[in-house]
Design an enzyme around this catalytic site. Structure first.
Site, mmCIF file in Angstrom:
data_model
loop_
_atom_site.group_PDB
_atom_site.id
_atom_site.type_symbol
_atom_site.label_atom_id
_atom_site.label_comp_id
_atom_site.label_asym_id
_atom_site.label_seq_id
_atom_site.Cartn_x
_atom_site.Cartn_y
_atom_site.Cartn_z
ATOM 1 N N SER A 1 51.559 45.730 41.742
ATOM 2 C CA SER A 1 52.661 44.763 41.770
ATOM 3 C C SER A 1 52.342 43.516 40.965
ATOM 4 O O SER A 1 53.175 42.636 40.835
ATOM 5 C CB SER A 1 52.970 44.362 43.216
ATOM 6 O OG SER A 1 51.864 43.711 43.790
ATOM 7 N N LYS B 1 41.586 40.017 43.578
ATOM 8 C CA LYS B 1 41.622 41.363 43.010
ATOM 9 C C LYS B 1 40.636 41.560 41.866
ATOM 10 O O LYS B 1 40.197 42.680 41.594
ATOM 11 C CB LYS B 1 43.035 41.676 42.521
ATOM 12 C CG LYS B 1 44.062 41.904 43.610
ATOM 13 C CD LYS B 1 43.904 43.260 44.250
ATOM 14 C CE LYS B 1 45.078 43.603 45.150
ATOM 15 N NZ LYS B 1 44.945 44.946 45.749
#
Length: 373
Positions: free
Chosen positions: A124, A98
């Protein structure tokens, strides 16, 4: 619309009339049916991403992210019946892929808006850590909306990177609404977790590295949540090595394959989180920005894995690769070893993305399989 594995042999990506990934190599389901009515307003115009865009992203984030290694295992090759090349994004900055997309998007925000007051996001956990890290690299403030139940290891890491936590109910709508209100109140810019072309370009950089090390791959297998990594990897590989097939791996209940075959996002706008052991891929719907890239460049066959299968793949990674990975990584490992052989012609050289390693050691999934991670 209902599809089965037996119907999906010889699949290829493409037009509607077609059915049918400081490196170096280191040695070491059931059918599903979509019942929702398609939301035809839930679409986004297809914005083109070029190979130059992805190379530009790679140059932008160079020095701030790792060039992660590619791992191999003779034992796992033997189990799979093919050569597997594991791209170890679990060893990436912040513990997941990410950071690539986050750095590209946040650095661009700073370039375009030098007086920016900061960024906000909802996630999340993995994207949140990545955005907090990226913001700290360029001196921006960062606020993060996380659903209640996010693993403690991820929440602690977000705070360690300088992010301010704001908790919300564990639904996609609550995350979006809380994030939008936060952006409005603070004047900060929202950095989506996957559904953004700058983020997608950043995620595509991992495929540049993978093909640089193993240029003759037949297939790449990776887990899919919001779709940013799948969109970025599939787009990059299409430009560089179009004969290489890119397969998504999903938790039960996502039903992405039906959407890809229809070329329509069949999920409703209020689509919820899936009940899955893999918290980082529990978002049911792929975003409207990422979806067209996946339709165009990924294989329409999607591997669906159970929680038990993800756990098996995760444990294999611990035992055979000696790598700490989270269950979303385990999903791709399991599919590459136990499911890919059902696709013909058989892929002999396969890239497998170990997307992250932020797992809570207090709740290892094979020790407490009934918990949420």
């Amino acid at each position: 619309m209902k599809t089965s594995m037996n119907d999906q042999q010889n699949d290829t990506r493409g037009d509607d009339n077609e059915d049918g990934v400081d490196g170096g190599v280191v040695m070491v389901t059931d059918d599903a049916e979509v019942t929702q009515t398609p939301d035809h307003n839930n679409t986004t115009p297809h914005v083109n991403i070029t190979l130059d865009d992805i190379h530009t992203a790679a140059r932008r984030i160079c020095g701030w992210v790792h060039k992660t290694p590619i791992l191999t295992s003779k034992a796992l090759d033997a189990m799979a019946g093919r050569h597997l090349y594991f791209k170890a994004e679990n060893l990436q900055k912040t513990g997941s892929f990410k950071v690539r997309g986050a750095c590209n998007a946040v650095f661009l925000e700073k370039e375009k808006n030098p007086e920016s007051t900061g960024v906000v996001t909802h996630s999340s956990g993995n994207h949140a850590q990545a955005v907090a890290y990226a913001a700290s690299c360029v001196g921006l403030g960062c606020s993060v909306v996380v659903p209640r139940g996010t693993p403690k290891v991820k929440c602690d890491a977000i705070k360690d990177y300088g992010g301010d936590l704001v908790f919300c109910d564990p639904t996609p709508m609550a995350r979006k609404e809380t994030c939008a209100a936060l952006a409005r109140d603070t004047g900060r810019t929202t950095i989506p977790s996957s559904d953004n072309t700058d983020v997608i370009c950043g995620q595509g950089t991992l495929a540049l590295e993978l093909l640089e090390e193993v240029p003759d791959l037949d297939a790449v297998v990776l887990s899919v949540g919001g779709g940013g990594m799948l969109a970025g990897v599939a787009t990059t590989i299409h430009h560089l090595h179009p004969h290489c097939q890119v397969y998504g791996v999903e938790p039960e209940g996502k039903e992405l394959e039906c959407c890809l075959r229809a070329r329509v996002r069949l999920w409703s706008e209020s689509s919820s989180f899936l009940n899955t052991v893999a918290d980082s891929i529990r978002l049911r719907a792929v975003g409207p920005v990422a979806f067209p890239f996946i339709c165009d460049y990924a294989n329409r066959h999607v591997f669906t894995v159970t929680d038990d299968q993800m756990i098996q793949g995760t444990r294999l990674s611990f035992e055979r690769l000696k790598q700490v990975v989270e269950t979303a990584s385990g999903a791709a490992v399991y599919a590459a070893i136990h499911m890919l052989g059902k696709i013909q012609p058989a892929a002999q050289k396969v890239g497998v993305i170990l997307c992250g390693g932020n797992i809570d050691f207090d709740t290892l999934p094979w020790l407490t399989p009934l918990s949420t991670y």
